[in-house]
Design a protein around this motif. Structure first.
Motif, PDB file in Angstrom:
ATOM      1  N   ILE A   5       0.856  -1.179   0.000  1.00 29.01           N
ATOM      2  CA  ILE A   5       0.000   0.000   0.000  1.00 29.01           C
ATOM      3  C   ILE A   5       0.896   1.235   0.000  1.00 29.01           C
ATOM      4  O   ILE A   5       1.910   1.281   0.702  1.00 29.01           O
ATOM      5  CB  ILE A   5      -0.994   0.019   1.180  1.00 29.01           C
ATOM      6  CG1 ILE A   5      -1.974   1.197   1.012  1.00 29.01           C
ATOM      7  CG2 ILE A   5      -0.275   0.064   2.503  1.00 29.01           C
ATOM      8  CD1 ILE A   5      -3.166   1.145   1.928  1.00 29.01           C
ATOM      9  N   PHE A   6       0.536   2.181  -0.841  1.00 30.51           N
ATOM     10  CA  PHE A   6       1.205   3.470  -0.917  1.00 30.51           C
ATOM     11  C   PHE A   6       0.130   4.535  -0.715  1.00 30.51           C
ATOM     12  O   PHE A   6      -0.747   4.696  -1.553  1.00 30.51           O
ATOM     13  CB  PHE A   6       1.873   3.685  -2.279  1.00 30.51           C
ATOM     14  CG  PHE A   6       3.060   2.812  -2.521  1.00 30.51           C
ATOM     15  CD1 PHE A   6       4.343   3.272  -2.264  1.00 30.51           C
ATOM     16  CD2 PHE A   6       2.911   1.520  -3.004  1.00 30.51           C
ATOM     17  CE1 PHE A   6       5.448   2.468  -2.490  1.00 30.51           C
ATOM     18  CE2 PHE A   6       4.004   0.716  -3.235  1.00 30.51           C
ATOM     19  CZ  PHE A   6       5.276   1.185  -2.976  1.00 30.51           C
ATOM     20  N   ILE A   7       0.183   5.228   0.396  1.00 30.47           N
ATOM     21  CA  ILE A   7      -0.731   6.328   0.672  1.00 30.47           C
ATOM     22  C   ILE A   7      -0.032   7.592   0.187  1.00 30.47           C
ATOM     23  O   ILE A   7       1.113   7.847   0.563  1.00 30.47           O
ATOM     24  CB  ILE A   7      -1.024   6.420   2.180  1.00 30.47           C
ATOM     25  CG1 ILE A   7      -1.663   5.127   2.664  1.00 30.47           C
ATOM     26  CG2 ILE A   7      -1.898   7.621   2.493  1.00 30.47           C
ATOM     27  CD1 ILE A   7      -1.611   4.953   4.155  1.00 30.47           C
ATOM     28  N   ASN A   8      -0.676   8.374  -0.646  1.00 24.90           N
ATOM     29  CA  ASN A   8      -0.078   9.589  -1.190  1.00 24.90           C
ATOM     30  C   ASN A   8      -0.616  10.801  -0.448  1.00 24.90           C
ATOM     31  O   ASN A   8      -1.827  11.019  -0.423  1.00 24.90           O
ATOM     32  CB  ASN A   8      -0.381   9.695  -2.683  1.00 24.90           C
ATOM     33  CG  ASN A   8       0.317   8.604  -3.455  1.00 24.90           C
ATOM     34  OD1 ASN A   8       1.463   8.735  -3.831  1.00 24.90           O
ATOM     35  ND2 ASN A   8      -0.374   7.493  -3.667  1.00 24.90           N
ATOM     36  N   LEU A   9       0.272  11.571   0.155  1.00 26.48           N
ATOM     37  CA  LEU A   9      -0.120  12.734   0.943  1.00 26.48           C
ATOM     38  C   LEU A   9       0.639  13.969   0.468  1.00 26.48           C
ATOM     39  O   LEU A   9       1.872  13.993   0.479  1.00 26.48           O
ATOM     40  CB  LEU A   9       0.189  12.498   2.426  1.00 26.48           C
ATOM     41  CG  LEU A   9      -0.518  11.312   3.078  1.00 26.48           C
ATOM     42  CD1 LEU A   9       0.029  11.082   4.478  1.00 26.48           C
ATOM     43  CD2 LEU A   9      -2.016  11.543   3.110  1.00 26.48           C
ATOM     44  N   PRO A  10      -0.077  15.016   0.053  1.00 23.43           N
ATOM     45  CA  PRO A  10       0.608  16.250  -0.321  1.00 23.43           C
ATOM     46  C   PRO A  10       1.152  16.957   0.915  1.00 23.43           C
ATOM     47  O   PRO A  10       0.592  16.857   2.001  1.00 23.43           O
ATOM     48  CB  PRO A  10      -0.483  17.084  -0.991  1.00 23.43           C
ATOM     49  CG  PRO A  10      -1.772  16.480  -0.594  1.00 23.43           C
ATOM     50  CD  PRO A  10      -1.517  15.076  -0.153  1.00 23.43           C
TER      51      PRO A  10
END
Length: 134
Positions: A5-10
């Motif tokens: 899982i890769f959670i993308n957060l700006p």
């Protein structure tokens, strides 16, 4: 099924965000880290991609949420113990995180959390058993 899982957060400042998570004891995968994004290693096959806002905009046609004023995601990580939960929250607070709520003790589950420098909510939980009536 899924293997990672890769959670993308700006984030507003990639260097500040990297320093924040390093202060909590996390590391970054240099193979997937550059001036636009950093691969935060959360555990085996668990990652959060911290992305500069400009880079993150390239992945969506929707506007980015200001996580300090609206909730776009709640990230929950399991911990090995109540002490680990408390230790991570203390490190986060010392590194500049907001801690808006007190710990929650539900008997079978203990949780606490923090908001990182960009306002993303990180919940930490230790489960010592199954919920009642499960």
């Amino acid at each position: 099924m899924h293997k990672q899982i890769f959670i993308n957060l700006p984030c507003k400042s990639l260097p500040a965000s990297k320093a924040f998570f390093e202060a909590l004891g996390y590391r970054f995968n240099p193979q997937f880290t550059n001036e636009h994004g950093a691969c935060l290693v959360l555990g085996e096959n668990l990652f959060a991609m911290l992305l500069t806002e400009d880079f993150a905009r390239g992945f969506t046609a929707k506007p980015l949420v200001d996580a300090k004023t609206a909730t776009e995601v709640l990230v929950c990580l399991s911990c090995e113990s109540r002490e680990e939960v408390d230790e991570l929250v203390a490190k986060a607070r010392a590194a500049g995180a907001a801690v808006p709520r007190p710990p929650q003790d539900h008997g079978f589950m203990y949780g606490h959390g923090f908001e990182d420098l960009d306002g993303h909510i990180w919940e930490l939980a230790f489960m010592s058993g199954m919920p009642p009536n499960a």
